[in-house]
Design a protein around this motif. Structure first.
Motif, PDB file in Angstrom:
ATOM      1  N   LYS A   1      30.459  26.625  47.102  1.00  0.00           N
ATOM      2  CA  LYS A   1      30.686  25.457  46.111  1.00  0.00           C
ATOM      3  C   LYS A   1      32.243  25.063  46.193  1.00  0.00           C
ATOM      4  N   ASP A   2      32.783  24.919  47.317  1.00  0.00           N
ATOM      5  CA  ASP A   2      34.243  24.701  47.730  1.00  0.00           C
ATOM      6  C   ASP A   2      35.286  25.460  47.061  1.00  0.00           C
ATOM      7  N   VAL A   3      34.851  27.014  46.935  1.00  0.00           N
ATOM      8  CA  VAL A   3      35.722  27.892  46.330  1.00  0.00           C
ATOM      9  C   VAL A   3      35.790  28.960  47.454  1.00  0.00           C
ATOM     10  N   TYR A   4      36.855  29.458  47.882  1.00  0.00           N
ATOM     11  CA  TYR A   4      37.327  30.229  48.899  1.00  0.00           C
ATOM     12  C   TYR A   4      37.714  31.534  48.473  1.00  0.00           C
ATOM     13  N   PRO A   5      37.551  32.621  49.230  1.00  0.00           N
ATOM     14  CA  PRO A   5      38.043  34.034  48.904  1.00  0.00           C
ATOM     15  C   PRO A   5      39.464  34.254  48.861  1.00  0.00           C
ATOM     16  N   THR A   6      40.141  35.331  48.212  1.00  0.00           N
ATOM     17  CA  THR A   6      41.451  35.560  48.094  1.00  0.00           C
ATOM     18  C   THR A   6      41.337  37.259  48.487  1.00  0.00           C
ATOM     19  N   PHE A   7      42.232  37.191  49.609  1.00  0.00           N
ATOM     20  CA  PHE A   7      42.250  38.779  50.201  1.00  0.00           C
ATOM     21  C   PHE A   7      43.654  39.277  49.880  1.00  0.00           C
ATOM     22  N   GLY A   8      43.578  40.948  49.598  1.00  0.00           N
ATOM     23  CA  GLY A   8      44.911  41.480  49.339  1.00  0.00           C
ATOM     24  C   GLY A   8      45.253  42.101  50.511  1.00  0.00           C
ATOM     25  N   LYS A   9      46.193  43.192  50.848  1.00  0.00           N
ATOM     26  CA  LYS A   9      46.654  43.379  51.980  1.00  0.00           C
ATOM     27  C   LYS A   9      46.046  44.370  52.538  1.00  0.00           C
ATOM     28  N   HIS A  10      45.692  44.688  53.734  1.00  0.00           N
ATOM     29  CA  HIS A  10      45.114  45.649  54.478  1.00  0.00           C
ATOM     30  C   HIS A  10      43.354  45.605  54.210  1.00  0.00           C
ATOM     31  N   VAL A  11      43.012  44.407  54.377  1.00  0.00           N
ATOM     32  CA  VAL A  11      41.753  44.284  54.352  1.00  0.00           C
ATOM     33  C   VAL A  11      41.110  44.137  55.861  1.00  0.00           C
ATOM     34  N   THR A  12      39.852  44.797  55.992  1.00  0.00           N
ATOM     35  CA  THR A  12      39.434  44.999  57.309  1.00  0.00           C
ATOM     36  C   THR A  12      37.954  44.340  57.276  1.00  0.00           C
ATOM     37  N   LEU A  13      37.498  43.300  57.970  1.00  0.00           N
ATOM     38  CA  LEU A  13      36.044  42.775  58.052  1.00  0.00           C
ATOM     39  C   LEU A  13      35.455  43.345  59.306  1.00  0.00           C
ATOM     40  N   ARG A  14      34.589  44.317  59.026  1.00  0.00           N
ATOM     41  CA  ARG A  14      33.715  44.869  59.951  1.00  0.00           C
ATOM     42  C   ARG A  14      32.819  44.048  60.808  1.00  0.00           C
ATOM     43  N   PRO A  15      32.463  44.447  61.980  1.00  0.00           N
ATOM     44  CA  PRO A  15      31.502  43.344  62.678  1.00  0.00           C
ATOM     45  C   PRO A  15      30.247  42.949  61.947  1.00  0.00           C
TER      46      PRO A  15
END
Length: 221
Positions: free
Chosen positions: A153-167
């Motif tokens: 709904k046109d809202v995007y995430p916000t990420f802090g430092k040291h975030v890892t997205l695994r496969p």
């Protein structure tokens, strides 16, 4: 500007190489010249040096200088993003920015649009089929293959430092992901906040949250 980066091609060589790739991939009348790219190449190399100098891996940092090879797939994917984004920041032609974006997509399967502001320190790890949308990113961000960052709904995430997205993981919608978080393989975070030091496993209906104290092993901080 004195750079401490050991590159397989110098700035002029990188500009010429990219221009040749663009003209071969997109043989339209709007020919790209190396000189058109040089102002962005110079600044993008400085940004690359800053980014790579924080990666604790001999292929990115040899202990004294950043290391960059145009024939290293992950590095070149990061380079094409930096170059397209820097050209955009400098007010370069939208057509050339788009071609650099599409070249990256064609070569590496990376969808990181040139208007998206990735952080100054990030890492792409064999990022085939990874889509990084218009979230708000912080330093020491890692994305592996088949990762997704997008809206709900046109809202995007916000990420802090040291975030890892695994496969195969994805973060969508109104999420605030805290510092030192990992999203486990094949997991989906949707419209949910995560506190600092969280390992998130599963999906919206099956999520398991565990304390995550071990830092990602490939950063020099």
């Amino acid at each position: 500007m004195t750079l401490r980066v050991r590159s397989s091609l110098d700035a002029r060589g990188l500009a010429t190489y990219a221009a040749n790739q663009l003209n071969a991939m997109f043989p339209d009348p709007d020919v790209v010249e190396a000189d058109d790219l040089m102002p962005a190449v110079t600044v993008a190399l400085s940004r690359l040096e800053h980014c790579f100098s924080h990666v604790d891996n001999k292929y990115f940092f040899d202990g004294e200088t950043a290391v960059f090879s145009h024939l290293h797939g992950d590095q070149y994917a990061m380079w094409l993003y930096l170059l397209s984004n820097e050209l955009f920041r400098q007010g370069g032609p939208a057509s050339t920015c788009s071609k650099l974006f599409l070249l990256n997509k064609a070569l590496h399967g990376v969808d990181a649009f040139y208007e998206v502001e990735l952080p100054s320190v990030f890492l792409l790890v064999h990022p085939l089929a990874t889509v990084l949308g218009r979230g708000t990113y912080s330093d020491f961000f890692v994305a592996y293959q088949r990762c997704g960052v997008g809206s709900n709904k046109d809202v995007y995430p916000t990420f802090g430092k040291h975030v890892t997205l695994r496969p195969g993981s994805a973060v969508l919608g109104g999420c605030t992901i805290g510092d030192h978080c990992q999203i486990a393989t094949e997991s989906l975070v949707l419209d949910r906040d995560l506190p600092d030091h969280t390992l998130y496993i599963g999906g919206p209906k099956t999520a398991t949250l565990k304390r995550q104290d071990k830092p990602y092993p490939l950063w020099r901080v």
